[in-house]
Design a protein around this motif. Structure first.
Motif, PDB file in Angstrom:
ATOM      1  N   LYS A  26       0.823  -1.207   0.000  1.00  0.00           N
ATOM      2  CA  LYS A  26       0.000   0.000   0.000  1.00  0.00           C
ATOM      3  C   LYS A  26       0.861   1.264   0.000  1.00  0.00           C
ATOM      4  O   LYS A  26       0.562   2.221  -0.706  1.00  0.00           O
ATOM      5  CB  LYS A  26      -0.937   0.011   1.221  1.00  0.00           C
ATOM      6  CG  LYS A  26      -2.083  -0.942   1.107  1.00  0.00           C
ATOM      7  CD  LYS A  26      -3.017  -0.489   0.007  1.00  0.00           C
ATOM      8  CE  LYS A  26      -4.311  -1.254   0.050  1.00  0.00           C
ATOM      9  NZ  LYS A  26      -5.319  -0.679  -0.831  1.00  0.00           N
ATOM     10  N   VAL A  27       1.930   1.273   0.781  1.00  0.00           N
ATOM     11  CA  VAL A  27       2.823   2.434   0.802  1.00  0.00           C
ATOM     12  C   VAL A  27       3.449   2.630  -0.573  1.00  0.00           C
ATOM     13  O   VAL A  27       3.524   3.759  -1.085  1.00  0.00           O
ATOM     14  CB  VAL A  27       3.904   2.278   1.893  1.00  0.00           C
ATOM     15  CG1 VAL A  27       5.006   3.316   1.734  1.00  0.00           C
ATOM     16  CG2 VAL A  27       3.276   2.374   3.272  1.00  0.00           C
ATOM     17  N   VAL A  30       0.896   4.227  -2.949  1.00  0.00           N
ATOM     18  CA  VAL A  30       0.683   5.652  -2.705  1.00  0.00           C
ATOM     19  C   VAL A  30       1.870   6.465  -3.216  1.00  0.00           C
ATOM     20  O   VAL A  30       1.704   7.447  -3.936  1.00  0.00           O
ATOM     21  CB  VAL A  30       0.422   5.927  -1.206  1.00  0.00           C
ATOM     22  CG1 VAL A  30       0.486   7.408  -0.899  1.00  0.00           C
ATOM     23  CG2 VAL A  30      -0.932   5.368  -0.809  1.00  0.00           C
ATOM     24  N   THR A  47      -6.700  12.264  -5.726  1.00  0.00           N
ATOM     25  CA  THR A  47      -7.054  12.547  -4.332  1.00  0.00           C
ATOM     26  C   THR A  47      -7.808  11.381  -3.708  1.00  0.00           C
ATOM     27  O   THR A  47      -7.509  10.969  -2.576  1.00  0.00           O
ATOM     28  CB  THR A  47      -7.907  13.820  -4.249  1.00  0.00           C
ATOM     29  OG1 THR A  47      -7.186  14.889  -4.862  1.00  0.00           O
ATOM     30  CG2 THR A  47      -8.227  14.173  -2.818  1.00  0.00           C
ATOM     31  N   PHE A  50      -5.407   8.432  -3.236  1.00  0.00           N
ATOM     32  CA  PHE A  50      -4.501   8.708  -2.129  1.00  0.00           C
ATOM     33  C   PHE A  50      -5.220   8.542  -0.792  1.00  0.00           C
ATOM     34  O   PHE A  50      -4.709   7.897   0.123  1.00  0.00           O
ATOM     35  CB  PHE A  50      -3.926  10.126  -2.254  1.00  0.00           C
ATOM     36  CG  PHE A  50      -3.057  10.535  -1.107  1.00  0.00           C
ATOM     37  CD1 PHE A  50      -1.752  10.083  -1.022  1.00  0.00           C
ATOM     38  CD2 PHE A  50      -3.539  11.357  -0.106  1.00  0.00           C
ATOM     39  CE1 PHE A  50      -0.937  10.444   0.044  1.00  0.00           C
ATOM     40  CE2 PHE A  50      -2.744  11.727   0.957  1.00  0.00           C
ATOM     41  CZ  PHE A  50      -1.438  11.272   1.028  1.00  0.00           C
ATOM     42  N   LEU A  51      -6.424   9.107  -0.667  1.00  0.00           N
ATOM     43  CA  LEU A  51      -7.165   9.028   0.585  1.00  0.00           C
ATOM     44  C   LEU A  51      -7.532   7.587   0.944  1.00  0.00           C
ATOM     45  O   LEU A  51      -7.324   7.144   2.076  1.00  0.00           O
ATOM     46  CB  LEU A  51      -8.429   9.883   0.503  1.00  0.00           C
ATOM     47  CG  LEU A  51      -9.284   9.928   1.764  1.00  0.00           C
ATOM     48  CD1 LEU A  51      -8.511  10.564   2.910  1.00  0.00           C
ATOM     49  CD2 LEU A  51     -10.560  10.696   1.494  1.00  0.00           C
ATOM     50  N   ASN A  53      -6.145   4.735  -0.016  1.00  0.00           N
ATOM     51  CA  ASN A  53      -4.980   3.929   0.331  1.00  0.00           C
ATOM     52  C   ASN A  53      -4.296   4.409   1.604  1.00  0.00           C
ATOM     53  O   ASN A  53      -3.736   3.608   2.348  1.00  0.00           O
ATOM     54  CB  ASN A  53      -4.001   3.881  -0.841  1.00  0.00           C
ATOM     55  CG  ASN A  53      -4.491   2.968  -1.922  1.00  0.00           C
ATOM     56  OD1 ASN A  53      -4.587   1.765  -1.728  1.00  0.00           O
ATOM     57  ND2 ASN A  53      -4.857   3.522  -3.058  1.00  0.00           N
ATOM     58  N   THR A  54      -4.364   5.691   1.898  1.00  0.00           N
ATOM     59  CA  THR A  54      -3.798   6.193   3.149  1.00  0.00           C
ATOM     60  C   THR A  54      -4.592   5.672   4.345  1.00  0.00           C
ATOM     61  O   THR A  54      -4.012   5.303   5.374  1.00  0.00           O
ATOM     62  CB  THR A  54      -3.759   7.731   3.145  1.00  0.00           C
ATOM     63  OG1 THR A  54      -2.983   8.172   2.020  1.00  0.00           O
ATOM     64  CG2 THR A  54      -3.140   8.273   4.413  1.00  0.00           C
ATOM     65  N   VAL A  55      -5.906   5.610   4.197  1.00  0.00           N
ATOM     66  CA  VAL A  55      -6.738   5.055   5.275  1.00  0.00           C
ATOM     67  C   VAL A  55      -6.395   3.587   5.504  1.00  0.00           C
ATOM     68  O   VAL A  55      -6.252   3.136   6.645  1.00  0.00           O
ATOM     69  CB  VAL A  55      -8.239   5.243   4.955  1.00  0.00           C
ATOM     70  CG1 VAL A  55      -9.112   4.416   5.881  1.00  0.00           C
ATOM     71  CG2 VAL A  55      -8.609   6.708   5.047  1.00  0.00           C
ATOM     72  N   ILE A  57      -3.576   2.137   4.821  1.00  0.00           N
ATOM     73  CA  ILE A  57      -2.231   2.096   5.408  1.00  0.00           C
ATOM     74  C   ILE A  57      -2.342   2.287   6.921  1.00  0.00           C
ATOM     75  O   ILE A  57      -1.713   1.568   7.706  1.00  0.00           O
ATOM     76  CB  ILE A  57      -1.307   3.165   4.787  1.00  0.00           C
ATOM     77  CG1 ILE A  57      -0.908   2.762   3.371  1.00  0.00           C
ATOM     78  CG2 ILE A  57      -0.075   3.404   5.647  1.00  0.00           C
ATOM     79  CD1 ILE A  57      -0.200   3.859   2.598  1.00  0.00           C
ATOM     80  N   GLY A  58      -3.151   3.249   7.333  1.00  0.00           N
ATOM     81  CA  GLY A  58      -3.354   3.483   8.761  1.00  0.00           C
ATOM     82  C   GLY A  58      -3.963   2.273   9.455  1.00  0.00           C
ATOM     83  O   GLY A  58      -3.551   1.895  10.556  1.00  0.00           O
TER      84      GLY A  58
END
Length: 130
Positions: A26-27, A30, A47, A50-51, A53-55, A57-58
């Motif tokens: 995932k990193v 992104v 956007t 990114f959002l 996949n960032t979620v 990742i978290g």
């Protein structure tokens, strides 16, 4: 250290180890999409991609931290309600995806086709737009 304690420790470390490749993939998605090296998922703009996949990742990071917290002494300092919230939230996401995966496999088999291999006709669990 008694036998079941060793088994629990192995399970905790194994869970963290099993989740690590997902986090790294995932990193890389992104970073690659931000640099223009990786394609953005069909139906998403940068956007949204990114959002989403960032979620995830978290969520993967929290899952790794939770599995390590359950087998490390420092994990005893984490409030039980926080641990329970993370565990129930993760389980809730997993339980909602499993029936979809099973149903998708059954329907593919019923139509005589092989399971989807990731082509453009694959519906995305994150809400692909047509």
């Amino acid at each position: 250290m008694e036998r079941w304690e060793r088994v629990g420790r192995c399970a905790g470390y194994g869970a963290a180890l099993a989740m690590s490749p997902y986090l790294l993939i995932k990193v890389s998605w992104v970073v690659g999409s931000l640099l223009g090296l990786a394609p953005i998922g069909q139906g998403f703009n940068l956007t949204e991609w990114f959002l989403l996949n960032t979620v995830t990742i978290g969520m993967a990071g929290i899952g790794i931290a939770l599995s390590l917290a359950l087998v490390q002494p420092w994990g005893m300092r984490i409030p039980g309600r926080l641990v329970a919230f993370c565990a129930w939230t993760g389980a809730g996401f997993l339980v909602s995806v499993l029936p979809y995966a099973v149903l998708s496999a059954v329907l593919d088999a019923a139509h005589g086709g092989a399971p989807n291999s990731g082509g453009d006709d694959v519906p995305c669990l994150a809400g692909k737009r047509q």
